[in-house]
Design a protein around this motif. Structure first.
Motif, PDB file in Angstrom:
ATOM      1  N   GLY A  55      21.778  22.118  12.069  1.00  0.00           N
ATOM      2  CA  GLY A  55      22.881  21.742  12.668  1.00  0.00           C
ATOM      3  C   GLY A  55      24.344  22.919  12.207  1.00  0.00           C
ATOM      4  O   GLY A  55      25.428  22.539  12.555  1.00  0.00           O
ATOM      5  N   ARG A  56      23.856  24.293  11.921  1.00  0.00           N
ATOM      6  CA  ARG A  56      24.821  25.090  11.655  1.00  0.00           C
ATOM      7  C   ARG A  56      24.633  26.129  12.703  1.00  0.00           C
ATOM      8  O   ARG A  56      23.722  26.273  13.495  1.00  0.00           O
ATOM      9  N   PRO A  57      25.831  26.799  13.208  1.00  0.00           N
ATOM     10  CA  PRO A  57      25.833  27.829  14.222  1.00  0.00           C
ATOM     11  C   PRO A  57      24.843  28.830  13.984  1.00  0.00           C
ATOM     12  O   PRO A  57      24.669  29.453  13.037  1.00  0.00           O
ATOM     13  N   ASP A  58      23.909  29.189  14.988  1.00  0.00           N
ATOM     14  CA  ASP A  58      23.086  30.314  15.168  1.00  0.00           C
ATOM     15  C   ASP A  58      23.821  31.698  15.350  1.00  0.00           C
ATOM     16  O   ASP A  58      24.245  31.634  16.554  1.00  0.00           O
ATOM     17  N   ARG A  88      31.611  32.478   9.862  1.00  0.00           N
ATOM     18  CA  ARG A  88      32.232  32.380   8.529  1.00  0.00           C
ATOM     19  C   ARG A  88      32.602  30.922   8.114  1.00  0.00           C
ATOM     20  O   ARG A  88      32.140  30.438   7.031  1.00  0.00           O
ATOM     21  N   CYS A  89      32.945  30.183   8.802  1.00  0.00           N
ATOM     22  CA  CYS A  89      33.216  28.730   8.325  1.00  0.00           C
ATOM     23  C   CYS A  89      31.988  27.735   8.577  1.00  0.00           C
ATOM     24  O   CYS A  89      32.156  26.595   8.077  1.00  0.00           O
ATOM     25  N   LYS A  90      31.141  27.988   9.828  1.00  0.00           N
ATOM     26  CA  LYS A  90      29.733  27.338   9.770  1.00  0.00           C
ATOM     27  C   LYS A  90      30.285  25.898  10.066  1.00  0.00           C
ATOM     28  O   LYS A  90      29.593  25.072   9.483  1.00  0.00           O
ATOM     29  N   GLY A  96      20.056  22.001  17.325  1.00  0.00           N
ATOM     30  CA  GLY A  96      19.343  22.432  18.693  1.00  0.00           C
ATOM     31  C   GLY A  96      20.148  22.180  19.742  1.00  0.00           C
ATOM     32  O   GLY A  96      19.822  22.467  20.897  1.00  0.00           O
ATOM     33  N   SER A  97      21.533  21.671  19.566  1.00  0.00           N
ATOM     34  CA  SER A  97      22.263  21.692  20.754  1.00  0.00           C
ATOM     35  C   SER A  97      23.172  22.840  20.815  1.00  0.00           C
ATOM     36  O   SER A  97      23.367  23.672  20.242  1.00  0.00           O
ATOM     37  N   THR A  98      23.940  22.776  22.200  1.00  0.00           N
ATOM     38  CA  THR A  98      24.830  24.116  22.460  1.00  0.00           C
ATOM     39  C   THR A  98      25.967  23.241  22.916  1.00  0.00           C
ATOM     40  O   THR A  98      25.925  22.483  23.741  1.00  0.00           O
TER      41      THR A  98
END
Length: 122
Positions: A55-58, A88-90, A96-98
């Motif tokens: 659930g964190r940005p890739d 930086r702030c994640k 899996g979503s965009t």
């Protein structure tokens, strides 16, 4: 210098309700426009962010999808600042979503995902 963005007119998207407000709140804490040129400050960038299985940005899946209001150089500058803030702030999202964001010095909006291009059968 950190510049706090107002949360404006959030559209329906994969992130809903309190989770959407949390995402925006986490993002704006790291949004630093102090390094932007006047051209970069005029940019309105549309950015897509894909979340990994946690659930964190890739970081490899943060993309500039479009821009208005500035030159390509100004848009690249603004995208760089937005990408660094996301990395930086994640802020968290649905694994899996965009999501798509419209980001400017006036605010940040979560946009509805774009309609997929219709397939053409030949």
């Amino acid at each position: 210098m950190y510049h706090m963005l107002p949360v404006v007119a959030l559209a329906a998207a994969i992130i809903a309700g309190p989770a959407r407000a949390d995402f925006i709140g986490q993002f704006v804490q790291c949004w630093n426009v102090g390094t932007l040129s006047s051209d970069g400050l005029r940019a309105v960038v549309t950015v897509s962010v894909t979340f990994d299985h946690t659930g964190r940005p890739d970081p490899a899946a943060i993309r500039l999808q479009g821009y208005t209001g500035s030159t390509p150089a100004g848009a690249r500058e603004a995208f760089g600042v937005a990408s660094r803030a996301i990395t930086r702030c994640k802020p968290t999202g649905k694994p899996g979503s965009t999501i798509w964001l419209k980001i400017s010095t006036d605010g940040v909006r979560v946009l509805p995902p774009p309609d997929p291009s219709p397939s053409i059968e030949i």
